[in-house]
Design a protein around this motif. Structure first.
Motif, short mmCIF file in Angstrom:
data_model
loop_
_atom_site.label_atom_id
_atom_site.label_comp_id
_atom_site.label_asym_id
_atom_site.label_seq_id
_atom_site.Cartn_x
_atom_site.Cartn_y
_atom_site.Cartn_z
N ALA A 90 0.84 -1.21 0.00
CA ALA A 90 0.00 0.00 0.00
C ALA A 90 0.87 1.25 0.00
N VAL A 91 1.96 1.21 0.75
CA VAL A 91 2.89 2.35 0.79
C VAL A 91 3.52 2.53 -0.58
N LEU A 92 3.96 1.42 -1.17
CA LEU A 92 4.58 1.49 -2.49
C LEU A 92 3.60 2.03 -3.53
N ALA A 93 2.36 1.60 -3.48
CA ALA A 93 1.36 2.09 -4.43
C ALA A 93 1.11 3.58 -4.24
N ARG A 94 1.03 4.02 -2.99
CA ARG A 94 0.79 5.44 -2.71
C ARG A 94 1.98 6.27 -3.21
N MET A 95 3.20 5.76 -3.03
CA MET A 95 4.39 6.49 -3.48
C MET A 95 4.49 6.48 -5.00
N THR A 129 2.82 9.30 -6.70
CA THR A 129 3.49 10.60 -6.69
C THR A 129 4.84 10.55 -7.39
N GLY A 130 5.20 9.38 -7.94
CA GLY A 130 6.45 9.25 -8.68
C GLY A 130 7.67 9.08 -7.80
N HIS A 131 7.49 8.66 -6.57
CA HIS A 131 8.60 8.50 -5.64
C HIS A 131 8.83 7.03 -5.31
N VAL A 132 9.96 6.74 -4.68
CA VAL A 132 10.30 5.36 -4.34
C VAL A 132 10.59 5.23 -2.85
N LEU A 133 10.54 4.01 -2.39
CA LEU A 133 10.80 3.67 -1.00
C LEU A 133 12.31 3.58 -0.79
N GLY A 134 12.83 4.25 0.24
CA GLY A 134 14.27 4.28 0.46
C GLY A 134 14.70 3.82 1.84
N CYS A 135 14.15 2.70 2.29
CA CYS A 135 14.59 2.14 3.57
C CYS A 135 14.55 0.62 3.48
N GLY A 136 15.14 -0.02 4.46
CA GLY A 136 15.22 -1.47 4.47
C GLY A 136 13.93 -2.15 4.89
N VAL A 176 9.72 8.14 1.71
CA VAL A 176 9.99 7.27 2.84
C VAL A 176 11.44 6.85 2.68
N GLY A 177 12.24 7.15 3.67
CA GLY A 177 13.65 6.81 3.57
C GLY A 177 14.37 6.95 4.89
N ARG A 178 15.69 7.02 4.78
CA ARG A 178 16.55 7.14 5.95
C ARG A 178 17.51 8.30 5.71
N VAL A 179 17.63 9.16 6.71
CA VAL A 179 18.61 10.24 6.68
C VAL A 179 19.35 10.22 8.02
N ASP A 180 20.66 10.06 7.95
CA ASP A 180 21.48 9.98 9.16
C ASP A 180 20.96 8.94 10.15
N GLY A 181 20.45 7.84 9.63
CA GLY A 181 19.96 6.75 10.47
C GLY A 181 18.54 6.91 10.96
N ALA A 182 17.89 8.00 10.63
CA ALA A 182 16.53 8.25 11.11
C ALA A 182 15.52 8.03 9.99
N LEU A 183 14.36 7.49 10.36
CA LEU A 183 13.27 7.31 9.41
C LEU A 183 12.72 8.67 9.01
N GLU A 222 16.96 -1.93 10.60
CA GLU A 222 16.39 -1.63 9.29
C GLU A 222 16.43 -2.84 8.35
N VAL A 223 17.29 -3.79 8.63
CA VAL A 223 17.42 -4.97 7.77
C VAL A 223 16.42 -6.06 8.15
N CYS A 224 16.40 -6.43 9.46
CA CYS A 224 15.61 -7.59 9.86
C CYS A 224 14.39 -7.29 10.73
N GLY A 225 14.30 -6.06 11.25
CA GLY A 225 13.17 -5.72 12.10
C GLY A 225 13.37 -6.08 13.56
N GLY A 226 14.52 -6.65 13.91
CA GLY A 226 14.82 -6.97 15.31
C GLY A 226 15.26 -5.73 16.07
#
Length: 142
Positions: A15-20, A23-30, A56-63, A94-98
Motif C-alpha cells: 500500500a505504501v509502495l502504491a501510494r508512493m 506521486t512518482g517516488h520510491v521507498l528508500g529504507c530497508g 519514505v527513507g533514511r537520513v542519518d539513520g533516522a526514518l 532496518e534490515v531484519c526488524g529486530g
C-alpha cells in the motif's frame, strides 16, 4: 526452505509502495522497517484516505516519512503519528526488524542489530580491500 516472512513484509508495504508510485517516488529504507511504515500508512489513511506520500527513507539513520494530509486540519495528528513511528524505528534494525541501535559504519548511519552491524562491517572491509590511499599512483615506494 523459502523465507516466507520476507515476502510478507514486502506485501505489507504494498500500500505504501502504491501510494508512493502515484506521486512518482520510491521507498528508500530497508525491509526491517516495512511493518512500521505499513502500520503508519494504515493509521494515516484511516485519518485521511487521500493523503499524499512523497518520501519514505533514511537520513542519518533516522526514518523520514514525508506525508501531507489533504485536509490541513489533520497536520498536527499526522506529525504526531510520524514522530512516534520515527522514534520506534530508531530502535528497530532496518534490515531484519529486530532490536537495533544507531550505528555508523564508515560514515553511513543506520539502525542495525549486532548481527547486521557485523555483516555491514565485513562487507565494507571487503569493499575497501585493494583500494589505494588517496594520492597513491603506484605501488612503488618514493
Amino acid at each position: 526452505m523459502e523465507d516466507k516472512s520476507r515476502g510478507s513484509e514486502v506485501d505489507r508495504a504494498s500500500a505504501v509502495l502504491a501510494r508512493m508510485a502515484a506521486t512518482g517516488h520510491v521507498l528508500g529504507c530497508g525491509e526491517g522497517w516495512f511493518p512500521l511504515i505499513s502500520e503508519l500508512d494504515r493509521q494515516l489513511a484511516n485519518l485521511d484516505p487521500a493523503y499524499g506520500l512523497f518520501r519514505v527513507g533514511r537520513v542519518d539513520g533516522a526514518l523520514v516519512f514525508d506525508a501531507k494530509p489533504s485536509v490541513p486540519e489533520l497536520a498536527a495528528q499526522f506529525s504526531a503519528l510520524i514522530y512516534v513511528t520515527a522514534r520506534r524505528a530508531s530502535a528497530v534494525c532496518e534490515v531484519c526488524g529486530g532490536d537495533g541501535e544507531l550505528r555508523t559504519i564508515h560514515g553511513l548511519a543506520e539502525v542495525l542489530c549486532a548481527a547486521h552491524q557485523a555483516a555491514a562491517e565485513r562487507a565494507e572491509s571487503r569493499r575497501l580491500v585493494g583500494r589505494k590511499p588517496m594520492g597513491m599512483v603506484s605501488d612503488q615506494v618514493p
